[in-house]
Design a protein around this motif. Structure first.
Motif, PDB file in Angstrom:
ATOM      1  N   GLN A  30       0.839  -1.198   0.000  1.00  0.00           N
ATOM      2  CA  GLN A  30       0.000   0.000   0.000  1.00  0.00           C
ATOM      3  C   GLN A  30       0.876   1.251   0.000  1.00  0.00           C
ATOM      4  N   LEU A  31       0.479   2.230  -0.801  1.00  0.00           N
ATOM      5  CA  LEU A  31       1.074   3.561  -0.731  1.00  0.00           C
ATOM      6  C   LEU A  31      -0.041   4.568  -0.455  1.00  0.00           C
ATOM      7  N   ILE A  32       0.103   5.310   0.637  1.00  0.00           N
ATOM      8  CA  ILE A  32      -0.848   6.357   0.992  1.00  0.00           C
ATOM      9  C   ILE A  32      -0.167   7.688   0.675  1.00  0.00           C
ATOM     10  N   VAL A  33      -0.723   8.417  -0.291  1.00  0.00           N
ATOM     11  CA  VAL A  33      -0.093   9.637  -0.808  1.00  0.00           C
ATOM     12  C   VAL A  33      -0.872  10.843  -0.288  1.00  0.00           C
ATOM     13  N   SER A  34      -0.142  11.810   0.266  1.00  0.00           N
ATOM     14  CA  SER A  34      -0.773  12.977   0.877  1.00  0.00           C
ATOM     15  C   SER A  34      -1.533  13.818  -0.139  1.00  0.00           C
ATOM     16  N   THR A  35      -2.735  14.252   0.247  1.00  0.00           N
ATOM     17  CA  THR A  35      -3.511  15.157  -0.608  1.00  0.00           C
ATOM     18  C   THR A  35      -3.037  16.603  -0.489  1.00  0.00           C
ATOM     19  N   ALA A  36      -1.967  16.851   0.278  1.00  0.00           N
ATOM     20  CA  ALA A  36      -1.365  18.183   0.305  1.00  0.00           C
ATOM     21  C   ALA A  36      -0.443  18.407  -0.888  1.00  0.00           C
ATOM     22  N   LEU A  37      -0.258  17.394  -1.733  1.00  0.00           N
ATOM     23  CA  LEU A  37       0.682  17.466  -2.846  1.00  0.00           C
ATOM     24  C   LEU A  37      -0.049  17.836  -4.131  1.00  0.00           C
ATOM     25  N   PRO A  38       0.198  19.022  -4.691  1.00  0.00           N
ATOM     26  CA  PRO A  38      -0.500  19.444  -5.916  1.00  0.00           C
ATOM     27  C   PRO A  38      -0.173  18.587  -7.131  1.00  0.00           C
ATOM     28  N   CYS A  39       0.898  17.784  -7.070  1.00  0.00           N
ATOM     29  CA  CYS A  39       1.309  16.944  -8.204  1.00  0.00           C
ATOM     30  C   CYS A  39       0.726  15.538  -8.115  1.00  0.00           C
ATOM     31  N   ILE A  40      -0.306  15.343  -7.316  1.00  0.00           N
ATOM     32  CA  ILE A  40      -0.777  13.994  -7.022  1.00  0.00           C
ATOM     33  C   ILE A  40      -1.283  13.259  -8.264  1.00  0.00           C
ATOM     34  N   SER A  41      -1.811  13.956  -9.265  1.00  0.00           N
ATOM     35  CA  SER A  41      -2.299  13.266 -10.467  1.00  0.00           C
ATOM     36  C   SER A  41      -1.159  12.586 -11.210  1.00  0.00           C
ATOM     37  N   GLU A  42      -0.058  13.300 -11.407  1.00  0.00           N
ATOM     38  CA  GLU A  42       1.082  12.690 -12.094  1.00  0.00           C
ATOM     39  C   GLU A  42       1.713  11.600 -11.242  1.00  0.00           C
ATOM     40  N   ALA A  43       1.716  11.780  -9.928  1.00  0.00           N
ATOM     41  CA  ALA A  43       2.243  10.743  -9.043  1.00  0.00           C
ATOM     42  C   ALA A  43       1.414   9.465  -9.162  1.00  0.00           C
ATOM     43  N   VAL A  44       0.098   9.616  -9.216  1.00  0.00           N
ATOM     44  CA  VAL A  44      -0.792   8.463  -9.349  1.00  0.00           C
ATOM     45  C   VAL A  44      -0.627   7.817 -10.721  1.00  0.00           C
ATOM     46  N   ALA A  45      -0.401   8.598 -11.749  1.00  0.00           N
ATOM     47  CA  ALA A  45      -0.191   8.038 -13.087  1.00  0.00           C
ATOM     48  C   ALA A  45       0.994   7.081 -13.082  1.00  0.00           C
ATOM     49  N   GLN A  46       2.080   7.463 -12.404  1.00  0.00           N
ATOM     50  CA  GLN A  46       3.243   6.578 -12.344  1.00  0.00           C
ATOM     51  C   GLN A  46       2.956   5.337 -11.505  1.00  0.00           C
ATOM     52  N   LEU A  47       2.134   5.475 -10.478  1.00  0.00           N
ATOM     53  CA  LEU A  47       1.740   4.296  -9.705  1.00  0.00           C
ATOM     54  C   LEU A  47       0.936   3.333 -10.577  1.00  0.00           C
ATOM     55  N   ARG A  48      -0.004   3.840 -11.330  1.00  0.00           N
ATOM     56  CA  ARG A  48      -0.831   2.984 -12.185  1.00  0.00           C
ATOM     57  C   ARG A  48       0.004   2.300 -13.265  1.00  0.00           C
ATOM     58  N   GLN A  49       1.010   2.998 -13.774  1.00  0.00           N
ATOM     59  CA  GLN A  49       1.897   2.378 -14.762  1.00  0.00           C
ATOM     60  C   GLN A  49       2.616   1.159 -14.195  1.00  0.00           C
ATOM     61  N   ARG A  50       2.749   1.121 -12.881  1.00  0.00           N
ATOM     62  CA  ARG A  50       3.464   0.021 -12.225  1.00  0.00           C
ATOM     63  C   ARG A  50       2.513  -0.984 -11.571  1.00  0.00           C
ATOM     64  N   GLY A  51       1.242  -0.913 -11.914  1.00  0.00           N
ATOM     65  CA  GLY A  51       0.318  -1.936 -11.468  1.00  0.00           C
ATOM     66  C   GLY A  51      -0.502  -1.609 -10.242  1.00  0.00           C
ATOM     67  N   PHE A  52      -0.400  -0.390  -9.718  1.00  0.00           N
ATOM     68  CA  PHE A  52      -1.190  -0.013  -8.540  1.00  0.00           C
ATOM     69  C   PHE A  52      -2.598   0.392  -8.961  1.00  0.00           C
ATOM     70  N   PHE A  53      -3.557   0.159  -8.086  1.00  0.00           N
ATOM     71  CA  PHE A  53      -4.947   0.523  -8.320  1.00  0.00           C
ATOM     72  C   PHE A  53      -5.509   1.140  -7.041  1.00  0.00           C
ATOM     73  N   ILE A  54      -6.668   1.765  -7.157  1.00  0.00           N
ATOM     74  CA  ILE A  54      -7.206   2.545  -6.042  1.00  0.00           C
ATOM     75  C   ILE A  54      -7.634   1.634  -4.882  1.00  0.00           C
ATOM     76  N   GLY A  55      -7.434   2.156  -3.670  1.00  0.00           N
ATOM     77  CA  GLY A  55      -7.930   1.482  -2.470  1.00  0.00           C
ATOM     78  C   GLY A  55      -8.915   2.347  -1.710  1.00  0.00           C
ATOM     79  N   GLY A  56      -8.749   3.665  -1.845  1.00  0.00           N
ATOM     80  CA  GLY A  56      -9.676   4.567  -1.176  1.00  0.00           C
ATOM     81  C   GLY A  56      -8.966   5.705  -0.492  1.00  0.00           C
ATOM     82  N   LEU A  57      -9.662   6.281   0.484  1.00  0.00           N
ATOM     83  CA  LEU A  57      -9.178   7.446   1.207  1.00  0.00           C
ATOM     84  C   LEU A  57      -8.844   7.047   2.640  1.00  0.00           C
ATOM     85  N   TYR A  58      -7.687   7.517   3.126  1.00  0.00           N
ATOM     86  CA  TYR A  58      -7.339   7.416   4.545  1.00  0.00           C
ATOM     87  C   TYR A  58      -7.416   8.842   5.111  1.00  0.00           C
TER      88      TYR A  58
END
Length: 343
Positions: free
Chosen positions: A263-291
């Motif tokens: 699991q990777l929990i990425v802070s919503t304080a990061l304005p670059c979160i869309s590009e960060a998530v794109a790289q996660l998805r490229q490596r096989g990660f999928f959504i789990g939800g909100l913490y």
């Protein structure tokens, strides 16, 4: 810490763990787990008190009318945010208490003053999905369902309520106790999914997280390896220019240590979160939800599983909200897998 809670209709009392009764914690755990509970400090009164004095643990025991310890509940620190508590370790001695005792223990720390400290942002929980009891209780108490962690726990680790599946999923639930501060930047890939969760939480300022990834600096994350469960969790508070390399290192290490759930929990304080998530998805990660409130602000959790497919039919979910989340999460995982096969 507050004093006793009395349940006159049952004869039970619930009182804080202190130096006078800390040895009874081990009594309760041994009645259910023998000496096999994976958190060793529960068997040692001095270590229990050390956790309490350090502010990492809030714990209470239930006693019957004869003074026998028949139940235990605790809340503990789990996240980068020191004001967020995790509820867990609800244990009732076999034959010693009934359903109303478990219910009373679940309610205990929702009463004002029972959580230590001047500020508590909320209580987060991960309700197991091989039975309904914890899910039902939390929903009735006002917890909001925010995510679903697939294959989080090892089914063989349960001594009671043994699951029929090899791995156990958990519903992420939050009871929010304060108003959040600052904006939340959302990944465009999951904007609709996350908006559906935010509708059930306290108001926030939600902004699109579409800034580019940084061209300098290093990624900052804390991690927790749950060895017994084969689960590895990272909390990412800063993303640097090394983001892609950081992810690649984690994946290599995950396979080396035979991780089952990452699991990777990425802070919503990061304005670059869309590009960060794109790289996660490229490596096989999928959504789990909100913490929610994980960093003070929220965290978006993405997950990856290693090994066999999840036993989706074995995941028992109490609410329509949770069942809808499972449908969306499963669909996202399948979409990520299809994209990976095409590349």
């Amino acid at each position: 810490m507050a004093g006793k809670d009395v349940m006159p209709e049952t004869g039970y009392t619930i009182q804080p763990v202190d130096a006078s009764n800390a040895a009874e914690v081990a009594t309760v755990f041994r009645s259910v787990y023998g000496d096999g509970f994976p958190v060793p400090y529960v068997y040692h009164a001095a270590l229990v008190m050390e956790e309490i004095r350090a502010g990492r643990l809030a714990a209470s025991l239930a006693f019957d009318s004869k003074g026998n310890a028949i139940g235990y509940v605790s809340f503990f620190k789990c996240a980068p945010n020191p004001n967020l508590w995790e509820g867990g370790n609800l244990v009732v001695v076999p034959g010693g208490g009934k359903d109303e005792l478990g219910w009373g223990l679940m309610q205990h720390y929702l009463q004002p003053g029972n959580l230590p400290g001047l500020q508590s942002d909320g209580i987060i929980g991960e309700a197991v999905c091989h039975h309904y009891f914890t899910q039902v209780g939390a929903v009735k108490l006002g917890f909001q369902e925010c995510g679903l962690a697939l294959d989080l726990l090892d089914g063989a680790s349960f001594s009671e309520h043994r699951p029929e599946t090899e791995r156990v999923a958990c519903v992420v639930q939050l009871y929010e106790l304060s108003d959040p501060q600052g904006p939340c930047y959302l990944p465009e890939q999951y904007r609709a999914f996350l908006h559906g969760i935010y509708e059930r939480l306290r108001p926030r300022i939600l902004l699109p997280g579409t800034s580019p990834l940084p061209r300098h600096g290093e990624t900052v994350a804390t991690d927790h390896w749950f060895e017994e469960a084969g689960t590895w969790r990272f909390s990412v508070s800063v993303i640097g220019e090394d983001w892609g390399m950081f992810l690649d290192r984690i994946l290599v290490k995950s396979r080396e240590r035979k991780t089952v759930c990452l699991q990777l929990i990425v802070s919503t304080a990061l304005p670059c979160i869309s590009e960060a998530v794109a790289q996660l998805r490229q490596r096989g990660f999928f959504i789990g939800g909100l913490y929610p409130r994980w960093f003070g602000n929220d965290g978006v959790m993405l997950q990856q599983l290693f090994g066999k497919e999840p036993d989706y039919d074995g995941i028992k979910l109490y609410t329509g909200v949770a069942r809808k989340m499972l449908h969306d999460i499963r669909s996202d995982r399948e979409a990520v897998q299809r994209k990976g096969e095409q590349e």
